[in-house]
Design a protein around this motif. Sequence first.
Motif, PDB file in Angstrom:
ATOM      1  N   VAL A  58      12.402  14.092  19.512  1.00 12.79           N
ATOM      2  CA  VAL A  58      11.116  13.465  19.820  1.00 12.79           C
ATOM      3  C   VAL A  58      10.020  14.141  19.001  1.00 12.79           C
ATOM      4  CG1 VAL A  58       9.406  12.996  21.608  1.00 12.79           C
ATOM      5  CG2 VAL A  58      11.847  12.806  22.150  1.00 12.79           C
ATOM      6  N   GLU A  59       9.975  15.444  19.097  1.00 11.86           N
ATOM      7  CA  GLU A  59       8.936  16.167  18.370  1.00 11.86           C
ATOM      8  C   GLU A  59       9.183  16.125  16.861  1.00 11.86           C
ATOM      9  OE1 GLU A  59       7.948  19.928  19.933  1.00 11.86           O
ATOM     10  OE2 GLU A  59       6.274  20.148  18.518  1.00 11.86           O
ATOM     11  N   GLY A  60      10.459  16.229  16.489  1.00 10.64           N
ATOM     12  CA  GLY A  60      10.799  16.271  15.067  1.00 10.64           C
ATOM     13  C   GLY A  60      10.454  14.983  14.335  1.00 10.64           C
ATOM     14  N   LEU A  61      10.550  13.861  15.029  1.00 13.37           N
ATOM     15  CA  LEU A  61      10.281  12.586  14.365  1.00 13.37           C
ATOM     16  C   LEU A  61       8.793  12.231  14.412  1.00 13.37           C
ATOM     17  CD1 LEU A  61      11.934  10.299  12.960  1.00 13.37           C
ATOM     18  CD2 LEU A  61      11.697   9.018  15.078  1.00 13.37           C
ATOM     19  N   LEU A  62       8.166  12.584  15.524  1.00 11.92           N
ATOM     20  CA  LEU A  62       6.779  12.156  15.704  1.00 11.92           C
ATOM     21  C   LEU A  62       5.777  13.154  15.143  1.00 11.92           C
ATOM     22  CD1 LEU A  62       7.019  10.858  19.382  1.00 11.92           C
ATOM     23  CD2 LEU A  62       7.079   9.493  17.280  1.00 11.92           C
ATOM     24  N   GLY A  63       6.129  14.456  15.211  1.00 10.59           N
ATOM     25  CA  GLY A  63       5.121  15.456  14.851  1.00 10.59           C
ATOM     26  C   GLY A  63       4.130  15.675  15.979  1.00 10.59           C
ATOM     27  N   MET A  64       4.502  15.306  17.187  1.00 13.53           N
ATOM     28  CA  MET A  64       3.688  15.641  18.361  1.00 13.53           C
ATOM     29  C   MET A  64       4.616  15.904  19.538  1.00 13.53           C
ATOM     30  SD  MET A  64       1.916  12.082  19.679  1.00 13.53           S
ATOM     31  CE  MET A  64       2.829  10.545  19.841  1.00 13.53           C
ATOM     32  N   THR A  65       4.117  16.686  20.483  1.00 10.30           N
ATOM     33  CA  THR A  65       4.932  17.066  21.632  1.00 10.30           C
ATOM     34  C   THR A  65       4.639  16.136  22.800  1.00 10.30           C
ATOM     35  OG1 THR A  65       4.498  19.305  20.894  1.00 10.30           O
ATOM     36  CG2 THR A  65       5.631  19.065  23.002  1.00 10.30           C
ATOM     37  N   ILE A  66       5.695  15.670  23.452  1.00 11.83           N
ATOM     38  CA  ILE A  66       5.546  14.914  24.695  1.00 11.83           C
ATOM     39  C   ILE A  66       6.459  15.617  25.696  1.00 11.83           C
ATOM     40  CG2 ILE A  66       5.831  12.678  25.827  1.00 11.83           C
ATOM     41  CD1 ILE A  66       5.618  11.371  23.035  1.00 11.83           C
ATOM     42  N   SER A  67       5.885  16.072  26.811  1.00  8.13           N
ATOM     43  CA  SER A  67       6.687  16.882  27.732  1.00  8.13           C
ATOM     44  C   SER A  67       7.821  16.049  28.323  1.00  8.13           C
ATOM     45  CB  SER A  67       5.809  17.435  28.853  1.00  8.13           C
ATOM     46  OG  SER A  67       5.507  16.400  29.772  1.00  8.13           O
ATOM     47  N   GLN A  68       8.843  16.746  28.780  1.00 10.33           N
ATOM     48  CA  GLN A  68      10.001  16.051  29.346  1.00 10.33           C
ATOM     49  C   GLN A  68       9.576  15.208  30.550  1.00 10.33           C
ATOM     50  OE1 GLN A  68      13.076  18.267  31.406  1.00 10.33           O
ATOM     51  NE2 GLN A  68      14.628  17.216  30.171  1.00 10.33           N
ATOM     52  N   ASP A  69       8.681  15.776  31.365  1.00 12.96           N
ATOM     53  CA  ASP A  69       8.223  15.034  32.548  1.00 12.96           C
ATOM     54  C   ASP A  69       7.542  13.735  32.136  1.00 12.96           C
ATOM     55  OD1 ASP A  69       9.190  16.924  34.196  1.00 12.96           O
ATOM     56  OD2 ASP A  69       7.249  17.878  34.640  1.00 12.96           O
ATOM     57  N   GLU A  70       6.706  13.833  31.143  1.00 14.85           N
ATOM     58  CA  GLU A  70       6.016  12.621  30.670  1.00 14.85           C
ATOM     59  C   GLU A  70       7.033  11.605  30.143  1.00 14.85           C
ATOM     60  OE1 GLU A  70       1.681  14.140  29.020  1.00 14.85           O
ATOM     61  OE2 GLU A  70       3.486  14.837  27.974  1.00 14.85           O
ATOM     62  N   GLN A  71       7.974  12.078  29.343  1.00 15.39           N
ATOM     63  CA  GLN A  71       8.989  11.156  28.800  1.00 15.39           C
ATOM     64  C   GLN A  71       9.710  10.423  29.918  1.00 15.39           C
ATOM     65  OE1 GLN A  71      11.719  13.085  26.084  1.00 15.39           O
ATOM     66  NE2 GLN A  71      10.105  14.348  25.237  1.00 15.39           N
ATOM     67  N   LYS A  72      10.053  11.200  30.958  1.00 15.41           N
ATOM     68  CA  LYS A  72      10.811  10.629  32.075  1.00 15.41           C
ATOM     69  C   LYS A  72       9.977   9.567  32.788  1.00 15.41           C
ATOM     70  CE  LYS A  72      13.775  12.464  35.794  1.00 15.41           C
ATOM     71  NZ  LYS A  72      13.301  11.700  36.932  1.00 15.41           N
ATOM     72  N   VAL A  73       8.718   9.899  33.039  1.00 17.86           N
ATOM     73  CA  VAL A  73       7.833   8.962  33.740  1.00 17.86           C
ATOM     74  C   VAL A  73       7.700   7.663  32.938  1.00 17.86           C
ATOM     75  CG1 VAL A  73       5.419   8.537  34.377  1.00 17.86           C
ATOM     76  CG2 VAL A  73       6.536  10.682  35.030  1.00 17.86           C
ATOM     77  N   TYR A  74       7.463   7.788  31.639  1.00 18.28           N
ATOM     78  CA  TYR A  74       7.255   6.596  30.818  1.00 18.28           C
ATOM     79  C   TYR A  74       8.505   5.717  30.856  1.00 18.28           C
ATOM     80  CZ  TYR A  74       3.451   9.397  28.791  1.00 18.28           C
ATOM     81  OH  TYR A  74       2.335  10.163  28.613  1.00 18.28           O
ATOM     82  N   LEU A  75       9.670   6.343  30.701  1.00 23.04           N
ATOM     83  CA  LEU A  75      10.901   5.558  30.643  1.00 23.04           C
ATOM     84  C   LEU A  75      11.182   4.883  31.981  1.00 23.04           C
ATOM     85  CD1 LEU A  75      13.072   7.948  28.453  1.00 23.04           C
ATOM     86  CD2 LEU A  75      12.221   5.672  27.824  1.00 23.04           C
ATOM     87  N   GLU A  76      10.931   5.612  33.066  1.00 24.20           N
ATOM     88  CA  GLU A  76      11.206   5.018  34.380  1.00 24.20           C
ATOM     89  C   GLU A  76      10.276   3.854  34.661  1.00 24.20           C
ATOM     90  OE1 GLU A  76      13.290   8.850  36.556  1.00 24.20           O
ATOM     91  OE2 GLU A  76      11.153   8.457  36.875  1.00 24.20           O
ATOM     92  N   ARG A  77       9.028   3.992  34.272  1.00 25.28           N
ATOM     93  CA  ARG A  77       8.105   2.871  34.465  1.00 25.28           C
ATOM     94  C   ARG A  77       8.570   1.636  33.685  1.00 25.28           C
ATOM     95  NH1 ARG A  77       2.373   5.455  33.068  1.00 25.28           N
ATOM     96  NH2 ARG A  77       2.117   6.927  34.764  1.00 25.28           N
ATOM     97  N   LEU A  78       9.203   1.890  32.541  1.00 26.84           N
ATOM     98  CA  LEU A  78       9.684   0.766  31.728  1.00 26.84           C
ATOM     99  C   LEU A  78      11.006   0.207  32.242  1.00 26.84           C
ATOM    100  CD1 LEU A  78       8.804   2.194  28.197  1.00 26.84           C
ATOM    101  CD2 LEU A  78       7.866   0.100  29.182  1.00 26.84           C
TER     102      LEU A  78
END
Lengths: 820, 352
Positions: free
Chosen positions: A417-437
């Motif tokens: 995630v960080e390697g491709l984007l060049g920005m950090t997204i916390s694991q908790d945030e990733q989880k929340v976004y995916l679950e909402r989707l």
Amino acid sequence: MRAPLSWLREYCDPGMDPAALADRLVMTGTEVERIDTVGPKSGDGFVVGKVLAREQHPDADRLSVCRVDTGEGERTIVCGAPNVDAGQTVAVVLPGATMPGGMKIRKAKLRGVASEGMILSAAELEIAEEADGIMVLDDGPPPGTPLSEVLPLGEPVLEIEVTPNRTDCFGVHGVAREVHAITGAPLAPDPWAEDASAEGEGEASDYASVRVDVPELCPRFTARVFTDIAVAPSPAWLQARLTAAGQRPINNVVDITNYVMLLTAQPLHAFDLDKVPGGELIVRTAEDGEKMTTLDDVERSFDAETVLVCDREGPSGIAGIMGGQRSEVSDATTRVLLEVACWNGTNILRTSRMLGLRSEASSRFEKQLHPDLCLRAQRIASRLLIELCGAKMVPGTIDEAAEIPEPRRLRLRASRVEGLLGMTISQDEQKVYLERLGFEASADGDDLEVVVPPDRHYDVTREVDLIEEVARVHGIDEHLPTTLPATGTEVGGLSRAQRLRRRAEDGLRDLGFDQVVGWSFTDPGEAGRLRIPDDDPRATPVLLANPLSEEQSAMRTTLLGSLLDVAARNNARGAGNLALFESARVYLQDATPADGVDPLAGHFAGDQPAPFSEPHRFAALATGSLSERSWRGGGEAADFFALKGALEALARQLGVALSFAAAEQPFLHPGRSAAISIGDTAAGWLGEVHPLVCRTWDLDAAVAFEIDAAPLLAAATVGEERYEDVTTFPAVYQDLAVVVPADVPAEAVSEAIRAGGGELLQGAEVFDLFEGEQLGENRKSLALNLEFRAPDRTLTDEEVAGLREAIKAKLDEIGGTLRE
Amino acid sequence: MLERIEEIRGEASAAIAAAGSSAELEELRVRYLGRKAELTGVLRGIAELPPEERGEVGGAANRARKELEALLEQSAERLSASELEQQLVSDRIDVTLPGAPPRPVGHPHLIARTTRLIEDTMVGLGYHVAEGPEIEHDYYNFTALNHPPGHPARMLQDTFYVQSHPDVLLRTHTSPMQVRSMEAKPPPIFVVVPGKVYRRDSDATHSPMFHQVEGLAIGEGLTLADLQGTLLAMCRALFGAERELRLRPHFFPFTEPSVEVDVSCFQCGGSGELAGGERCNLCKGQGWIEILGAGMVDPNVLGFVEGHGYDAERVQGFAFGIGVERVAMLRHGVPDLRRFFDNDVRMLEQFG
């Protein structure tokens, strides 16, 4: 995709105004093209009214004069609707208000009777496509109640351009889920969570059967049976919703299938079961040439790859695209077979293109829907058919399914995630976004184990797709840093050929030519207009299979045609003096196998050579004069030598020696045309355009050249010159007059002189041509300026005299004599 | 003899003083001092005189000669000055006539000029310029760019196909050179690809032929943030140093994630409003102008060149495509795409 806001809010209401919601959607990847408003932009002046009395208009048969209570008192309104009557509760617009189309309501006299407002139809409020008369409201709301409290007025509709990967967003519920994901506002329970209760008699299989002969093209076919149906117009709310979403209401059964499709993105199709003999459906491919008349009253013919839904008597619908007229639901329908199927998207796309028939259903199926969606749609539609059509659902669902794909499981690595984007997204945030989707996500160390929901099954197939999901919900615009890549030891630059091409273009520009960009397309008749014979390769251009028009159906084989086109157009606009050039490719049938990479010659990088040859060329054309006419002279018509001079000047800039020899081209003046060569390589042509060609293009005269860029620029020495000593030893200059037979070309004279002069002869330029009686018949005299120089000594008179003798001997060989 | 010398001197002096032109003066010089002149004869004949006369006569003749020479010179100067003056008077011209026209200089086409501007900007960022075929294999235009046959994404671009060659088409974008470039060179790679592209679409905002510049950067550790920086640098070069960018997630089959890129409006400065308060017509009040599409190169695309050294687990990068006509229209206020291909010299000659 049109998503009415009120419908969206039923599933997710972020409490934002439509513009702010649209912005948020746009910035997270859902393109909202515009926010449309259905009905009046403002509810001001739209009220509930009560018709107290109705009288016939004294001077117009079709008009009624009504006394209407609109809350603040009685008023007279003239109405043209046949169904208006006393006692009705109606929708009224008052003077001063603005109608949906922008018309402002004023007090007006209609055939002599003053009317203070208008009683409205559903169509006028844009909550129905058409209306037979005014809209009669349910009794209850007192006169003067704002109409917006009774009806959806001024409904904002998000017009969304759904990208082909997001099949889920072709349904309002999918958009609602997206809104949930990007705003965090709660999402209502799934509308398909609850199924209808079956109260009909027997089993679905007693009424109907389905046989799928082509499971690879029909991964799932589900069907339910409904009896006791009363076909009627849909209720106002359903009509309003469909109208806002851009669908024309038809009848309750068809409207329900459209409604459920607009909600879930899964298309449905209702058959009149009584028009399906034996209730027997067969899914098969068509026989080549098989025919059927579709719902739109067009007879269509199919090929062997078309999938049809058939009954015993033949085709009853084109799978996933459009139903047939034969089994259409009508007012007389009482029993319905509801088909909800899943089709092979590639096949649907192919058939739809083959037939030139695209429908709401096919535009969804062609993007490949998941077989799991079928039952969702069955459930919602069943409930509505029971609720709105008084139907009884027969127990059981006919379900012919090939293998339903296993849910996709993916691993999402934090490092990626960080390697491709060049920005950090916390694991908790990733989880929340995916679950909402709608994804399931569970932590495994720093990474996530993710399960993809069925409506994203074909879209999210790899880790990188998950990275996109978390990135866009997180907010690229808000959070992405701005950095530049490390290019390591790579340095940029133009290739030598690219630099030289610019130099050549600049050279032509500085020689007075305007650069044009012509069409790569031409019409197949151009070769004929250029007098190019059929057996010339230039007369067999690469042709397009599906051109926009005959005029743009062939790829040009010469730049001359478009230069003539441009000249003719400008000439017609009154521009008499034109000097034009183009630097572009032509397209030739012969595929030249790539031999190294030389884009100018049409040899491109990559494993496969280009299908056709695409050499880059420079071409120029002049009509009228190259020099400006003034009180001192100038303005001579551009002729062969004017353009040759320009081409030679260009060649000098590049450090290229061109040679010219008389040679004909079908489109050139036979006596005023030359072949251009560089060394031994044929490189192009130069000449006055044939008078017949000029006439075809409506030009008085023109002169042109066309030269291949690759050999020209490959021969260029500019930029790679070596220093030559010209200061230490002086040059000797001498003039020479040579008399030769008139048909000996100047080039031959120069060649003889150069051959005689050898290395010490540095230059021999023709500066005069003389033809006269004193020379004798068919003789001409050329005067040349010779420059002799030795790099290591001063030349003596004796040496120069010797060279002159040698030159004289060479000239003798071509019948030339020195004129003393 | 001496009297004769004096006589000649007197006569000649008077004649020289009276001479009215350089030509007359030259005549006098020949008459009095020339080879056949009397005075010259006197000087030549001195040797024949008796020795006692030689000194006196010779001296007188020489003095007379010198005096006449001096007089001639003075008169010559006087006369040439006045003659020059007359000459200058008679050489007078009408300075209000127009000057002689130099050979007119032509004009670059705005598309060519804009393409160069984009190329040069990217060259400055370390890119090479690559060129590919316009008539292309389906493989490079679609399949290798993650548009499998029958994929609906192919519908996004209405394509011209070549007669009798079902797998050959006019490229719909400059992107086919992505895979061609990677086939030809192992990573890292930084290239831009300018050129003509074709789509089967023709109206006020679509031309069946137009121009794009593709960008491709592949290496180790290239990120979406690097793409943003690269595009910011490019857009500032094209539209001014004050510009900002906005990346909106989007979908392209050959990039993942994909973005559409907006640049802040350079007419209203991004406010959407002009100085007078009216809506900005360039960005239609949005403050942003859509300018290009971009994204991180999809691993499936790299999969097609795995054998050429592109391992999607080891290298990654980004690609973008920008429309040249769009840039030129925005930069120069050209209202209609079709003007570029009409080649009206009245338009061509506006851009130098």
